[in-house]
Design a protein around this motif. Structure first.
Motif, PDB file in Angstrom:
ATOM      1  N   TYR A 148       0.784  -1.239   0.000  1.00  5.66           N
ATOM      2  CA  TYR A 148       0.000   0.000   0.000  1.00  5.66           C
ATOM      3  C   TYR A 148       0.823   1.300   0.000  1.00  5.66           C
ATOM      4  N   PHE A 149       2.004   1.286   0.574  1.00  3.11           N
ATOM      5  CA  PHE A 149       2.681   2.553   0.883  1.00  3.11           C
ATOM      6  C   PHE A 149       4.065   2.653   0.237  1.00  3.11           C
ATOM      7  N   ASP A 150       4.595   3.883   0.267  1.00  6.91           N
ATOM      8  CA  ASP A 150       5.927   4.145  -0.299  1.00  6.91           C
ATOM      9  C   ASP A 150       6.944   4.561   0.758  1.00  6.91           C
ATOM     10  N   ALA A 151       6.484   4.906   1.944  1.00 13.93           N
ATOM     11  CA  ALA A 151       7.401   5.321   3.012  1.00 13.93           C
ATOM     12  C   ALA A 151       6.816   4.918   4.358  1.00 13.93           C
ATOM     13  N   PHE A 152       7.705   4.626   5.303  1.00 16.12           N
ATOM     14  CA  PHE A 152       7.287   4.183   6.631  1.00 16.12           C
ATOM     15  C   PHE A 152       8.307   4.651   7.661  1.00 16.12           C
ATOM     16  N   LEU A 153       7.797   5.051   8.831  1.00 14.31           N
ATOM     17  CA  LEU A 153       8.669   5.453   9.939  1.00 14.31           C
ATOM     18  C   LEU A 153       8.140   4.870  11.239  1.00 14.31           C
ATOM     19  N   TYR A 154       9.071   4.422  12.065  1.00 14.27           N
ATOM     20  CA  TYR A 154       8.726   3.811  13.358  1.00 14.27           C
ATOM     21  C   TYR A 154       9.705   4.331  14.402  1.00 14.27           C
ATOM     22  N   ILE A 155       9.163   4.874  15.507  1.00 14.65           N
ATOM     23  CA  ILE A 155       9.981   5.399  16.603  1.00 14.65           C
ATOM     24  C   ILE A 155       9.411   4.902  17.922  1.00 14.65           C
TER      25      ILE A 155
END
Length: 383
Positions: free
Chosen positions: A58-65
């Motif tokens: 589904y997506f082109d970018a992801f961030l996890y903190i």
């Protein structure tokens, strides 16, 4: 302390359909979902979806903190827009991975630390998004920085040589600066690595080569390209052509410099020396600045004391008045004046007279404990 986890996904090339959003809603009932994003924060519990699978579909970018020191960042890029052979040269170590997923590549970067402060993730993905466009345009500086982080973390053998050093490593844009911070990459290590990176401007010669390459394309292919531009919604046609053009350039055309590659050990050793020298220079500069300020203060103090010469009796009387006020602020002012009198006595070689007068004051006001404590703390009878 409760746990904190922040998840953010962004769709850049194609918006989410209504069906897509329904599937995502089934994964997380509390997420903020729009046609281009999914954002979720957790203070307890965990996200039920698999970020890699969601990025793939589904997506082109992801961030996890997280609040326990984990940073993770993913980018999905059409395979045809990336020189995978070159990109793979940077992918050594455990902190980042290239996943091959059909027509796409997913770049997955992770930074872990035990030395962390509480931080929240909102707003952290936006500064990193343009790295995707940089990679598509052939700017692989973020991949070199990721390799450099693996070297910093001891994930690469000491005798391993560095991959090709991209141009303009010494002039990082805002997204690359954010990426370096996100990965917790040593700035001194970047500085040392950049010594083998040329400062490259847009090449007029390559522009001419691009024009010649375009003119050499068959007319039928040009017609197909124009049709795709008009009829399709592919946002990467230009970049796809640019990638094809870059593949026609010789190794000589694409090399940045003639400098020999450095080993991981050499980079780390040079960085250590660079940091020590930088710290020495900073300490030296601070010492010079401190000496300058002390000299200026001494000159100002001398000028101030010279202006008090002949007014000693007036100042002693003011000290008596302030002591009789029996107020903390008055006591503080009296001590400041007594320090002036002490310095004046030293300047005029009348220290004995000052001490005798101070002892008399101390005896007369011995029951004023707060004031006597101030005298003792100021060390007025010493020196």
């Amino acid at each position: 302390m409760s746990e904190y986890q922040y998840y953010e996904f962004q769709a850049l090339d194609k918006p989410l359909s209504e069906k897509d959003r329904e599937v995502l809603r089934a994964i997380s009932s509390r997420a903020q979902i729009t046609s281009t994003s999914l954002v979720n924060e957790y203070n307890y519990g965990n996200f039920k979806g698999d970020p890699l699978k969601l990025v793939e579909k589904y997506f082109d970018a992801f961030l996890y903190i997280t609040n326990w020191g984990t940073h993770q960042f993913m980018l999905k890029i059409p395979r045809k827009l990336i020189d995978l052979d070159l990109a793979s040269q940077y992918c050594i170590g455990d902190s980042w991975t290239i996943y091959e997923k059909g027509d796409y590549l997913i770049f997955d970067f992770t930074s872990e630390t035990e030395d962390y402060d509480w931080e929240e993730g909102e707003g952290s993905l936006s500064p990193l998004i343009s790295l995707r466009s940089d990679l598509i345009r052939g700017d692989y500086r973020c991949l070199y920085l990721a390799w450099l982080f693996c070297a910093q973390m001891g994930e690469i053998d000491d005798d391993e040589e560095e991959p090709p050093v991209p141009a303009n490593l010494g002039n990082l844009n805002a997204s690359l600066e954010s990426f370096a911070d996100f990965m917790r990459l040593d700035k001194d290590l970047i500085q040392v690595a950049a010594e083998n990176s040329i400062a490259e401007q847009k090449s007029v010669q390559n522009d001419q080569k691009l024009k010649l390459w375009i003119s050499g394309l068959p007319n039928s292919e040009k017609d197909t390209i124009i049709f795709r531009l008009i009829n399709d919604n592919d946002p990467h046609i230009g970049n796809e052509l640019l990638q094809r053009f870059r593949n026609t350039l010789s190794i000589k055309d694409t090399q940045n410099n003639g400098k020999a590659s450095r080993t991981v050990m050499k980079l780390l050793q040079k960085t250590e020396a660079y940091t020590k020298e930088k710290d020495r220079q900073i300490a030296e500069q601070k010492a010079k600045e401190k000496a300058r300020k002390e000299k200026e203060a001494a000159i100002a103090r001398e000028k101030y004391l010279t202006g008090l010469v002949g007014r000693e009796n007036e100042i002693w009387k003011k000290v008596d008045t302030l002591i009789l006020a029996k107020k903390p602020k008055a006591y503080d002012e009296a001590i400041r004046l007594l320090i002036d009198l002490k310095d004046l006595a030293k300047k005029n070689n009348t220290t004995s007279l000052f001490k005798s007068k101070l002892m008399a004051i101390r005896e007369d006001h011995s029951r004023k404990a707060s004031f006597i404590n101030r005298i003792d703390s100021a060390n007025l009878l010493l020196g």
